[in-house]
Design an enzyme around this catalytic site. Structure first.
Site, mmCIF file in Angstrom:
data_model
loop_
_atom_site.group_PDB
_atom_site.id
_atom_site.type_symbol
_atom_site.label_atom_id
_atom_site.label_comp_id
_atom_site.label_asym_id
_atom_site.label_seq_id
_atom_site.Cartn_x
_atom_site.Cartn_y
_atom_site.Cartn_z
ATOM 1 C CG ASP A 93 83.548 -43.928 26.804
ATOM 2 O OD1 ASP A 93 83.343 -43.300 27.862
ATOM 3 O OD2 ASP A 93 84.605 -43.876 26.178
ATOM 4 C CD GLU A 171 97.347 -47.471 17.250
ATOM 5 O OE1 GLU A 171 97.630 -46.254 17.336
ATOM 6 O OE2 GLU A 171 97.933 -48.369 17.865
ATOM 7 C CB CYS A 402 77.850 -62.975 36.704
ATOM 8 S SG CYS A 402 77.854 -63.893 35.171
ATOM 9 N N GLY A 404 79.505 -64.234 41.177
ATOM 10 C CA GLY A 404 79.051 -64.129 42.569
ATOM 11 C C GLY A 404 77.957 -65.143 42.870
ATOM 12 C CG HIS A 549 76.745 -58.889 34.456
ATOM 13 N ND1 HIS A 549 77.813 -58.689 35.298
ATOM 14 C CD2 HIS A 549 77.021 -60.012 33.757
ATOM 15 C CE1 HIS A 549 78.709 -59.642 35.106
ATOM 16 N NE2 HIS A 549 78.253 -60.457 34.182
ATOM 17 C CD GLU A 551 76.869 -55.473 36.751
ATOM 18 O OE1 GLU A 551 75.887 -56.076 37.222
ATOM 19 O OE2 GLU A 551 77.935 -56.055 36.448
HETATM 20 N N1 GLN Z 1 83.293 -66.958 34.727
HETATM 21 C C1 GLN Z 1 81.896 -67.195 34.843
HETATM 22 C C2 GLN Z 1 81.291 -67.724 33.548
HETATM 23 O O1 GLN Z 1 81.884 -67.605 32.518
HETATM 24 C C3 GLN Z 1 81.173 -65.943 35.313
HETATM 25 C C4 GLN Z 1 81.226 -64.838 34.309
HETATM 26 C C5 GLN Z 1 80.845 -63.490 34.887
HETATM 27 O O2 GLN Z 1 80.854 -63.290 36.086
HETATM 28 N N2 GLN Z 1 80.517 -62.544 34.036
HETATM 29 O O3 GLN Z 1 80.231 -68.270 33.561
#
Ligand code: GLN
Length: 574
Positions: A93, A171, A402, A404, A549, A551
């Protein structure tokens, strides 16, 4: 001598009235009947309207579960983990909040019951309660109130507090009790309750049914909370008759009942809520001024989205399923990236475990762009590497995020640089050719070199989290996309590009187009290798992997440069 009942001296009683200490007004949003009614989106859209009036607005999410934060939760179950600039791993969120308000959230914007309880228990161990009996009321509720009130430190005009869960859950009771007290502490005119409920429409009898709303408001009132405003989520705008009925049974004025109708495009929400008059009512009750919000940017955006002339399909090779919210920000960012090119972006999702060398051509033939998102663990990695090899060899635009990027480096090392055993320490701990590795000692909790500044979360503490600077290399795709040489992007990973292989991979044609600081605290006294943050391929139309990241920082009105460039490349792919 401690007074009898000393336990019940709450923060509010012990100091000057809270209403005098803070000029910030609070809007508390609760939800009833069912979960997934879009409480986060509705709150964010209302927040955006208040911001569009010229007010300083922020938001906070209170989640009733006991995890310290969503960082350790499976995205398939809980949706994506959204990361803030200051490195908090939060509920998705918060992504809505940032996209609608275009204001960065912080660690303070997200509290779980687990975090509240752990703070209370830490205080108890330190002896802060002076031998008192530690109780839900007042200790847990005080901790919740303190978390809410800490939001007013930033000189904000309004803060929207979204209470997660559904009224009636065991909760969420301490949270609801805390906000009930808060209204009493702050006084009328400083705090307002909005209850989001569900209004079903029965096709057979052709009428709205207000009973579920009546019941959930009754539940809320039984714990001492009288909503000031009721927002009914439904398929159709409710009739005046239904509104009058809800007003009567739930004891609110008729003009305090609103409907939030289902929308196809979430960015229509601010417009719809404005037309319903929700912002006006809130402003009147909280004395927020009469100026009208400028909703023209939202109208412009929605109009543009409605008449996009081009279409482009991106193949995404992920591992957390396509339908749920695991890739929420990514889907949004791809959509934003298409806007400047007048293009609608469709995502063709493939489960990475289904991609193999013998079927990759059949699955990805005709792809205009291939995207490999972030992820954790070995499952699906072979399929990702296979898809990346296909993108590289067939000159298909590629964006790796990442995990990727890490898979792209592994693929390049194996298939171009001749390191057939290249791997990541995450998947093969003791392999000699681990081109992706873990920097031991980098995030030592005692040295102060941790990326994550919250000492309470052990698993999350071992990751590089939050915003880091990155310097771009001129004459690269990254540089062209950002049109800047210094950027800041958000990270969430444990593993890094291994600098031991840098020279070899660069010699074979890998381009390093972005590098991080010498160490997270930019302390020149510490001799650390630079971190590789972005890689590219020289002889490819558009092939880019980033360790961060992007995004999380894309906004509907400000599409992220990398998504914009990726979609442009995909549109140009024949
Ligand atoms: N698993 C990988 C790491 O820990 C990539 C993490 C991810 O893509 N956010 O470095």
């Amino acid at each position: 001598m401690p007074r009898k009942n000393a336990n019940f001296q709450t923060q509010a009683d012990s100091r000057e009235p809270l209403s005098r200490r803070s000029k910030t007004k609070f809007i508390i949003v609760t939800g009833g009947v069912l979960s997934s009614l879009g409480k986060g989106l509705t709150s964010a859209a209302l927040g955006s309207l208040l911001k569009a009036k010229g007010l300083k607005v922020s938001m906070q999410k209170l989640d009733p579960y006991l995890n310290l934060d969503p960082g350790t939760m499976n995205p398939r179950q809980h949706g994506e983990v959204y990361v803030t600039d200051d490195g908090a791993e939060t509920d998705l969120d918060l992504g809505h909040y940032e996209r609608f308000l275009d204001t960065p959230m912080t660690r303070r914007s997200s509290y779980t019951a687990g975090r509240i309880y752990s703070q209370v228990l830490a205080k108890e161990r330190r002896g802060d309660y002076l031998g008192g009996t530690v109780q839900v009321i007042p200790h847990v509720t005080d901790e919740v109130k303190a978390a809410i009130l800490s939001m007013s430190d930033d000189n904000l005009d309004v803060v929207l507090i979204e209470v997660g869960g559904t009224v009636g859950d065991i909760e969420s009771l301490p949270f609801l009790e805390a906000v009930r007290q808060l209204k009493r502490d702050l006084g009328r005119g400083n705090c307002l309750f909005i209850h989001l409920s569900y209004l079903p429409y029965l096709e057979t009898s052709g009428e709205f049914k207000s009973k579920p709303t009546q019941h959930s408001v009754k539940e809320l009132r039984s714990i001492g909370i009288q909503p000031d405003i009721i927002v009914c989520r439904g398929k159709l705008p409710s009739s005046a008759e239904t509104k009058a009925k809800i007003a009567l049974f739930c004891d609110v004025p008729i003009d305090a009942v609103f409907t939030a109708v289902d929308v196809k495009n979430i960015y229509e929400l601010p417009i719809k809520l404005f037309q319903e008059g929700l912002e006006k009512k809130v402003s009147r009750l909280l004395n927020l001024g009469r100026q009208e919000p400028d909703i023209s940017p939202w109208q412009g955006l929605v109009a543009r989205q409605a008449k996009l002339t081009k279409k482009v399909t991106i193949s995404m090779i992920g591992k957390y399923g396509e339908l749920n919210d695991s890739y929420k920000s990514l889907k949004e960012a791809l959509g934003h990236g298409g806007l400047p090119h007048d293009a609608e972006v469709k995502i063709n999702y493939h489960n990475a475990e289904d991609v193999r060398p013998d079927n990759v051509a059949a699955l990805l033939k005709g792809s205009k762009g291939i995207l490999v998102p972030g992820g954790f663990g070995l499952r699906g990695v072979d399929g990702m590497v296979t898809a990346i090899a296909y993108a590289r060899e067939n000159m298909i635009p590629f964006l790796g995020i990442c995990l990727g990027l890490q898979c792209a480096v592994i693929e390049f090392a194996r298939n171009v640089a001749g390191l057939s055993k290249a791997n990541s320490e995450e998947f093969k701990p003791n392999c000699r050719d681990n081109v992706i590795f873990r920097m031991v000692g980098w995030y030592d909790p005692n040295s102060g070199l941790r990326a994550n500044r919250d000492p309470s979360d052990d698993l999350g503490g071992s990751m590089r989290l939050g915003s880091y600077p990155c310097r771009l290399t001129p004459n690269t795709k990254a540089y062209a996309a950002y049109d800047s040489d210094l950027i800041h992007e958000r990270h969430r990973h444990r593993f890094e590009f291994n600098p031991k292989f840098l020279d070899l991979l660069v010699k074979k044609g890998l381009v390093i187009s972005g590098q991080g600081p010498a160490d997270p605290l930019e302390n020149p006294a510490l001799p650390r290798p630079k971190l590789v943050e972005i890689i590219e391929l020289a002889n490819h139309p558009w092939f880019l992997g980033c360790q961060f990241h992007p995004e999380f920082k894309s906004r509907p009105m400000r599409p992220h440069p990398l998504f914009k460039a990726f979609i442009e490349a995909a549109l140009g792919h024949k």
